[in-house]
Design an enzyme around this catalytic site. Structure first.
Site, PDB file in Angstrom:
ATOM      1  N   SER A 162     -11.551  27.482 -41.979  1.00 36.92           N
ATOM      2  CA  SER A 162     -11.996  28.587 -41.128  1.00 36.92           C
ATOM      3  C   SER A 162     -12.630  29.694 -41.985  1.00 36.92           C
ATOM      4  O   SER A 162     -13.598  29.447 -42.683  1.00 36.92           O
ATOM      5  CB  SER A 162     -10.827  29.090 -40.283  1.00 36.92           C
ATOM      6  OG  SER A 162     -11.272  29.899 -39.228  1.00 36.92           O
ATOM      7  N   ASP A 283     -13.111  21.484 -31.198  1.00 39.32           N
ATOM      8  CA  ASP A 283     -12.778  22.814 -31.708  1.00 39.32           C
ATOM      9  C   ASP A 283     -13.019  23.859 -30.622  1.00 39.32           C
ATOM     10  O   ASP A 283     -14.143  24.038 -30.152  1.00 39.32           O
ATOM     11  CB  ASP A 283     -13.645  23.114 -32.939  1.00 39.32           C
ATOM     12  CG  ASP A 283     -13.188  24.338 -33.713  1.00 39.32           C
ATOM     13  OD1 ASP A 283     -12.622  25.266 -33.090  1.00 39.32           O
ATOM     14  OD2 ASP A 283     -13.409  24.388 -34.931  1.00 39.32           O
ATOM     15  N   HIS A 311      -9.381  23.140 -33.946  1.00 39.56           N
ATOM     16  CA  HIS A 311      -9.938  23.939 -35.041  1.00 39.56           C
ATOM     17  C   HIS A 311      -9.305  23.651 -36.400  1.00 39.56           C
ATOM     18  O   HIS A 311      -9.900  23.957 -37.425  1.00 39.56           O
ATOM     19  CB  HIS A 311      -9.759  25.423 -34.693  1.00 39.56           C
ATOM     20  CG  HIS A 311     -10.403  26.362 -35.654  1.00 39.56           C
ATOM     21  ND1 HIS A 311     -11.747  26.308 -35.984  1.00 39.56           N
ATOM     22  CD2 HIS A 311      -9.890  27.413 -36.379  1.00 39.56           C
ATOM     23  CE1 HIS A 311     -12.042  27.266 -36.846  1.00 39.56           C
ATOM     24  NE2 HIS A 311     -10.925  27.940 -37.108  1.00 39.56           N
TER      25      HIS A 311
END
Length: 348
Positions: A162, A283, A311
């Protein structure tokens, strides 16, 4: 709340949750379960075996930087054994997270014979920030560089989850000698950070930090990160929020917010290392359309997707995530690639 997590193509709501919990910040001394004494006492309520094992391995090591007069006792998980047959793998967690994010992936990498490190990005995780060092992007970069220079000391494969992918891009562009390969998981690299908020009244970002720390928001964010809600859902919320209970978390987070955050859009095409772009097909935080965009904009990248996954593949489907990582890491060496293929078959 800073707009670091961009909720593009959100997944539909799947459930409603009622939450009631409390946590107490830890005190000096060792807990009955032999957790490091600097962890919040709430760690003792965790029942996730992988989280418990990794938490017990967290340590603080001194890192001297140019922006702090004394070394920063920096939290990380170090490998039991150093080995020179391949580059070390260094894991960087996402926005406002900790090395516990790697609780399922880290042992699989060790089982595959890799030298794995899980490092807390400055300002998050469990480092001692009692002196309130700056936690802007340049400080995060220097801190990671000095950590690398002091302890790792040779080119590494840098893995960013991320927002950790933005940390990795910024680091690799500024210190290419330290990075041999890059792996991005659900990369948050197209958000343009926050605007400079240094002139904003302080109660505004602190109010944002209060919301960011709150259980309702943590429940929502954790829910959106998964394709399939895990059985121990609230356990995941507790683990992800544990570092927020340290007394300097608010100050470190606010400093990051008011100084603008990460904006690496113009650095992407400067990355020279070979890259793996790893993404969950479902995601709900960042659309997988950005996976294809990132693959195209990186000079040397391959894309692998994990189906029926949200995710955080390294948490939701760690065995499949590690399989892709191993195949990528050994792809340049036919003999090692054959061994990696054999090892990765154990993770199917």
């Amino acid at each position: 709340m800073p707009p670091i997590l961009t909720f593009s193509s959100p997944a539909p709501s799947r459930a409603r949750f009622r939450v009631a919990a409390s946590a107490v910040v830890g005190a000096p001394g060792h807990s009955p379960n032999d957790f490091p004494s600097f962890l919040p006492r709430a760690v003792e309520s965790i029942r996730d075996g992988a989280a418990i094992r990794l938490a017990k391995r967290i340590e603080r090591v001194p890192v001297q930087t140019g922006f702090s007069t004394i070394p920063i006792l920096s939290s990380c998980v170090r490998p039991f054994n150093r080995q020179q047959s391949s580059d070390p793998v260094v894991l960087l967690h996402g926005f406002d997270s900790s090395c516990l994010e790697w609780r399922y992936t880290y042992p699989l990498l060790e089982d595959a014979g890799l030298e794995a490190w899980a490092v807390d990005v400055l300002g998050w995780g469990f480092s001692n920030l009692e002196t309130r060092p700056p936690c802007d992007t340049m400080s995060k970069r220097e801190h990671l560089y000095q950590f690398w220079r002091s302890y790792i000391k040779r080119p590494m494969t840098l893995v960013g989850s991320s927002l950790g992918a933005a940390v990795a891009i910024d680091f690799a562009v500024n210190h290419p000698e330290a990075v041999s390969k890059l792996i991005f998981i659900g990369a948050s690299v197209y958000a343009e950070g926050t605007r400079d908020m240094t002139g904003v009244p302080k109660f505004v970002p602190y109010a944002g930090a209060f919301v960011l720390k709150s259980l309702p928001l943590r429940v929502l964010a954790t829910h959106l990160t998964f394709y399939k809600t895990p059985d121990e859902f609230f356990e995941s919320v507790q683990i992800g929020r544990l570092h927020c209970l340290l007394p300097w978390w608010e100050d470190a987070t606010v400093h990051f917010m008011i100084t603008g955050g990460y904006n690496v859009v113009n650095q992407i095409n400067q990355v020279k290392q070979k890259c793996l772009v790893l993404w969950g097909e479902d995601d709900g935080i960042i659309s997988n359309k950005e996976a294809f965009r990132l693959q195209q904009e990186l000079p040397s990248a391959i894309l692998r997707q994990v189906n029926q996954c949200g995710h955080i593949p390294h948490l939701e489907k760690p065995r499949e995530a590690v399989r892709h990582m191993l195949e990528f890491l050994q792809s340049d060496n036919p003999k090692k690639a054959e061994r990696a293929s054999s090892l990765s078959s154990n993770f199917r």
